[in-house]
Write a protein that holds these residues in place. Sequence first.
Motif, PDB file in Angstrom:
ATOM      1  N   LYS A  64       3.992   1.874  -7.119  1.00  0.00           N
ATOM      2  CA  LYS A  64       2.838   2.219  -6.274  1.00  0.00           C
ATOM      3  C   LYS A  64       1.787   1.153  -6.522  1.00  0.00           C
ATOM      4  N   LYS A  65       1.483   0.392  -5.478  1.00  0.00           N
ATOM      5  CA  LYS A  65       0.492  -0.692  -5.551  1.00  0.00           C
ATOM      6  C   LYS A  65       0.763  -1.625  -6.736  1.00  0.00           C
TER       7      LYS A  65
ATOM      8  N   PRO B 299       4.422   3.283  -1.298  1.00  0.00           N
ATOM      9  CA  PRO B 299       5.343   3.214  -2.430  1.00  0.00           C
ATOM     10  C   PRO B 299       6.613   2.423  -2.083  1.00  0.00           C
TER      11      PRO B 299
ATOM     12  N   ASP C  17       0.818  -1.210   0.000  1.00  0.00           N
ATOM     13  CA  ASP C  17       0.000   0.000   0.000  1.00  0.00           C
ATOM     14  C   ASP C  17       0.855   1.265   0.000  1.00  0.00           C
TER      15      ASP C  17
ATOM     16  N   ILE D 226       7.617   5.160   2.808  1.00  0.00           N
ATOM     17  CA  ILE D 226       8.179   4.504   1.642  1.00  0.00           C
ATOM     18  C   ILE D 226       8.988   3.281   2.088  1.00  0.00           C
TER      19      ILE D 226
END
Length: 90
Positions: A74-75, A14, A12, A45
């Motif tokens: 991202k995801k 980055p 979830d 992060i």
Amino acid sequence: MKSNFKNIINSDIPVLVDFFANWCGPCKMLIPILAEVKKELGGTIKIIKVDVDKNESLAAQFQVRAVPTLLLFKKGKKVWRQSGVLQKAD
């Protein structure tokens, strides 16, 4: 590593992936820069390192032809890519 890698980049938060090699001088220069980035961004992060010599198929999958190469996910989706040493501000 490949199946674990998919789980990691589907996070979830980055995920910044540093494709590196132990013999690479610029890769060594990037270590303290990434440490500063992690310190500044904390838990917002994840930063992981992938040795291209030990994970050739993963490097090939992402077409890593030069080290260091940084990829931001991202995801699970790649949203940014850069090869070479960057400064913290970049």
